[in-house]
Design a protein around this motif. Structure first.
Motif, PDB file in Angstrom:
ATOM      1  N   LEU A 103       0.834  -1.221   0.000  1.00 59.40           N
ATOM      2  CA  LEU A 103       0.000   0.000   0.000  1.00 59.40           C
ATOM      3  C   LEU A 103       0.859   1.257   0.000  1.00 59.40           C
ATOM      4  CD1 LEU A 103      -2.809  -0.843   2.583  1.00 59.40           C
ATOM      5  CD2 LEU A 103      -3.100  -0.350   0.151  1.00 59.40           C
ATOM      6  N   ARG A 104       1.893   1.244   0.866  1.00 58.25           N
ATOM      7  CA  ARG A 104       2.774   2.421   0.972  1.00 58.25           C
ATOM      8  C   ARG A 104       3.407   2.723  -0.385  1.00 58.25           C
ATOM      9  NH1 ARG A 104       5.183   0.659   5.394  1.00 58.25           N
ATOM     10  NH2 ARG A 104       4.263   1.957   6.986  1.00 58.25           N
ATOM     11  N   THR A 105       3.831   1.683  -1.089  1.00 59.10           N
ATOM     12  CA  THR A 105       4.482   1.855  -2.393  1.00 59.10           C
ATOM     13  C   THR A 105       3.495   2.447  -3.407  1.00 59.10           C
ATOM     14  OG1 THR A 105       5.863  -0.065  -1.898  1.00 59.10           O
ATOM     15  CG2 THR A 105       5.765   0.626  -4.207  1.00 59.10           C
ATOM     16  N   ILE A 106       2.277   1.921  -3.400  1.00 59.59           N
ATOM     17  CA  ILE A 106       1.290   2.394  -4.389  1.00 59.59           C
ATOM     18  C   ILE A 106       0.888   3.842  -4.091  1.00 59.59           C
ATOM     19  CG2 ILE A 106      -1.039   2.028  -5.310  1.00 59.59           C
ATOM     20  CD1 ILE A 106      -0.528  -1.015  -4.876  1.00 59.59           C
ATOM     21  N   TYR A 107       0.666   4.161  -2.812  1.00 63.36           N
ATOM     22  CA  TYR A 107       0.333   5.562  -2.486  1.00 63.36           C
ATOM     23  C   TYR A 107       1.452   6.500  -2.932  1.00 63.36           C
ATOM     24  CZ  TYR A 107      -4.010   4.824   0.089  1.00 63.36           C
ATOM     25  OH  TYR A 107      -5.308   4.530   0.415  1.00 63.36           O
ATOM     26  N   ALA A 108       2.705   6.057  -2.708  1.00 58.74           N
ATOM     27  CA  ALA A 108       3.841   6.930  -3.053  1.00 58.74           C
ATOM     28  C   ALA A 108       3.978   7.111  -4.564  1.00 58.74           C
ATOM     29  CB  ALA A 108       5.129   6.347  -2.470  1.00 58.74           C
ATOM     30  N   ALA A 109       3.544   6.092  -5.338  1.00 58.66           N
ATOM     31  CA  ALA A 109       3.752   6.122  -6.797  1.00 58.66           C
ATOM     32  C   ALA A 109       2.592   6.729  -7.574  1.00 58.66           C
ATOM     33  CB  ALA A 109       3.985   4.687  -7.294  1.00 58.66           C
ATOM     34  N   LYS A 110       1.435   6.824  -6.914  1.00 62.87           N
ATOM     35  CA  LYS A 110       0.170   7.121  -7.607  1.00 62.87           C
ATOM     36  C   LYS A 110       0.246   8.346  -8.533  1.00 62.87           C
ATOM     37  CE  LYS A 110      -3.446   8.015  -4.947  1.00 62.87           C
ATOM     38  NZ  LYS A 110      -4.043   9.243  -5.306  1.00 62.87           N
ATOM     39  N   GLU A 111       0.719   9.461  -8.004  1.00 63.75           N
ATOM     40  CA  GLU A 111       0.682  10.695  -8.813  1.00 63.75           C
ATOM     41  C   GLU A 111       1.580  10.585 -10.044  1.00 63.75           C
ATOM     42  OE1 GLU A 111      -1.645  12.800  -8.418  1.00 63.75           O
ATOM     43  OE2 GLU A 111      -2.224  11.687  -6.617  1.00 63.75           O
ATOM     44  N   LEU A 112       2.780  10.015  -9.829  1.00 64.84           N
ATOM     45  CA  LEU A 112       3.708   9.866 -10.962  1.00 64.84           C
ATOM     46  C   LEU A 112       3.119   8.928 -12.024  1.00 64.84           C
ATOM     47  CD1 LEU A 112       7.223   9.609  -9.237  1.00 64.84           C
ATOM     48  CD2 LEU A 112       6.543  11.281 -10.970  1.00 64.84           C
ATOM     49  N   LEU A 113       2.432   7.877 -11.565  1.00 63.00           N
ATOM     50  CA  LEU A 113       1.852   6.917 -12.514  1.00 63.00           C
ATOM     51  C   LEU A 113       0.671   7.528 -13.265  1.00 63.00           C
ATOM     52  CD1 LEU A 113       2.110   3.624 -10.447  1.00 63.00           C
ATOM     53  CD2 LEU A 113       3.296   4.141 -12.584  1.00 63.00           C
ATOM     54  N   ILE A 114      -0.103   8.356 -12.577  1.00 62.56           N
ATOM     55  CA  ILE A 114      -1.223   9.023 -13.255  1.00 62.56           C
ATOM     56  C   ILE A 114      -0.658   9.961 -14.320  1.00 62.56           C
ATOM     57  CG2 ILE A 114      -3.098  10.706 -12.940  1.00 62.56           C
ATOM     58  CD1 ILE A 114      -3.722   9.274 -10.249  1.00 62.56           C
ATOM     59  N   ALA A 115       0.427  10.657 -13.966  1.00 65.34           N
ATOM     60  CA  ALA A 115       1.037  11.593 -14.925  1.00 65.34           C
ATOM     61  C   ALA A 115       1.544  10.872 -16.176  1.00 65.34           C
ATOM     62  CB  ALA A 115       2.181  12.345 -14.248  1.00 65.34           C
ATOM     63  N   SER A 116       2.030   9.634 -16.013  1.00 67.49           N
ATOM     64  CA  SER A 116       2.601   8.915 -17.175  1.00 67.49           C
ATOM     65  C   SER A 116       1.590   7.946 -17.801  1.00 67.49           C
ATOM     66  CB  SER A 116       3.846   8.130 -16.742  1.00 67.49           C
ATOM     67  OG  SER A 116       3.490   7.102 -15.838  1.00 67.49           O
ATOM     68  N   ARG A 117       0.380   7.845 -17.217  1.00 67.29           N
ATOM     69  CA  ARG A 117      -0.601   6.824 -17.615  1.00 67.29           C
ATOM     70  C   ARG A 117       0.089   5.458 -17.592  1.00 67.29           C
ATOM     71  NH1 ARG A 117      -5.129   9.300 -19.336  1.00 67.29           N
ATOM     72  NH2 ARG A 117      -5.975   7.593 -20.565  1.00 67.29           N
ATOM     73  N   GLY A 118       0.678   5.201 -16.417  1.00 64.18           N
ATOM     74  CA  GLY A 118       1.557   4.040 -16.262  1.00 64.18           C
ATOM     75  C   GLY A 118       0.865   2.761 -15.817  1.00 64.18           C
ATOM     76  N   CYS A 119       1.629   1.915 -15.157  1.00 63.72           N
ATOM     77  CA  CYS A 119       1.150   0.564 -14.841  1.00 63.72           C
ATOM     78  C   CYS A 119       1.748   0.094 -13.510  1.00 63.72           C
ATOM     79  CB  CYS A 119       1.584  -0.359 -15.983  1.00 63.72           C
ATOM     80  SG  CYS A 119       1.282  -2.103 -15.695  1.00 63.72           S
TER      81      CYS A 119
END
Ligand SMILES: NC(=O)c1ccc[n+]([C@@H]2O[C@H](COP(=O)([O-])OP(=O)(O)OC[C@H]3O[C@@H](n4cnc5c(N)ncnc54)[C@H](OP(=O)(O)O)[C@@H]3O)[C@@H](O)[C@H]2O)c1
Length: 268
Positions: free
Chosen positions: A119-135
């Motif tokens: 969970l901690r990893t996903i919360y930390a990554a969320k904004e960057l992944l939304i910006a890149s339309r990532g995975c």
């Protein structure tokens, strides 16, 4: 194959086993890698191997159970690369033992890494992944479908992140972010030599027959492909696929088989 060229992938648990093999596989396919793990010398060594392949690599020693470590790793990634396209949420270990020998503290420790670390990893990554339309690739387990004897804590943690992946997939879709659940069966790594406190011990015997295990490299190739194709779920190893099929269609038969294997000491 250059499936990951111009893409940045952050991998937790990159210091050994599946995470290390996945780091090298994605770099081989043209990607740049951020490696997170507690053992500094290990992540730095793999980062050097990746750089020798002509790719960029950033080793960030860190513990997913510590507030701030993974957030710091994301910040360094943003600073160094300006983006992250894939996050493989892979760090994990297994608390094994008969239920009556385990304590609440053992269950809590298992969840701190395998559930709250995820969970901690996903919360930390969320904004960057939304910006890149990532995975996001969440490394669960066949034990997130089938609970084995002596693995209550581990199975509970993997069922939990299976639920997380299935729920989050719907919520992230409108943001263009895909969630891939990876469910491996037996893969040859250090995991079965790690004790219930998370320490590597060479004297702990891997009781899973070698013919039932695939190499971390083979698993990594399949995980990289599932990430590239953004498949919702990827079950790895034939025995895992068969076991999950039996669980769905012949649960009593599978339960009898597992009981018998467990009595003969042939499981975990
Ligand atoms: N091998 C299998 O048969 C199998 C089957 C199904 C699922 N899985 C899953 O695959 C994932 C990878 O396991 P593996 O088999 O590759 O085992 P492994 O060789 O023991 O690797 C586990 C990785 O997780 C890292 N890790 C553990 N606790 C951590 C923490 N608190 N913070 C940061 N990193 C941490 C370890 O690095 P450090 O010690 O350096 O931190 C190591 O790099 C796990 O989630 C596991 O449950 C494995």
């Amino acid at each position: 194959m250059n499936n990951f060229s111009n893409k940045v992938t952050l991998i937790t648990g990159a210091s050994s086993g599946i995470g290390a093999a996945l780091s090298l596989e994605i770099a081989r396919q043209g990607g740049d890698i951020v490696l997170v793990g507690r053992r500094r010398e290990r992540v730095e060594k793999i980062a050097r191997e990746i750089e020798a392949m002509g790719r960029r690599a950033l080793a960030v020693p860190g513990d997913v159970t510590h507030d701030g470590d993974i957030e710091g790793a994301m910040e360094k990634t943003r600073h160094e690369f300006g983006r992250v396209d894939y996050v493989a949420v892979n760090a994990g270990f297994g608390v094994a033992g008969r239920f009556e020998k385990l304590t609440i503290e053992d269950f809590r420790r298992q969840f701190e890494t395998n559930v709250f670390g995820v969970l901690r990893t996903i919360y930390a990554a969320k904004e960057l992944l939304i910006a890149s339309r990532g995975c996001i690739a969440i490394v669960g387990s066949v034990n997130g479908y089938i609970a084995l004897p002596r693995l209550a804590a581990y199975s509970m943690s993997k069922f939990a992140i299976h639920g997380l992946a299935d729920s989050l997939r719907h919520e992230m879709k409108p943001h263009g972010v895909d969630v891939v659940l990876i469910a491996p069966g037996f893969v040859r790594t250090e995991i079965r030599h790690i004790d219930k406190t998370g320490i590597y011990r060479s004297e702990i015997k891997d009781r899973v027959p070698s013919w039932l295990q695939i190499s971390a490299e083979r698993a990594a190739q399949q995980i990289a492909l599932a990430m590239y194709k953004r498949r919702p779920v990827k079950i790895i190893t034939n025995h895992a696929r068969i076991a999950i099929f039996l669980q769905r269609h012949c649960p009593r038969f599978l339960s009898a088989v597992l009981s018998s294997l467990s009595k003969r000491g042939l499981l975990i």
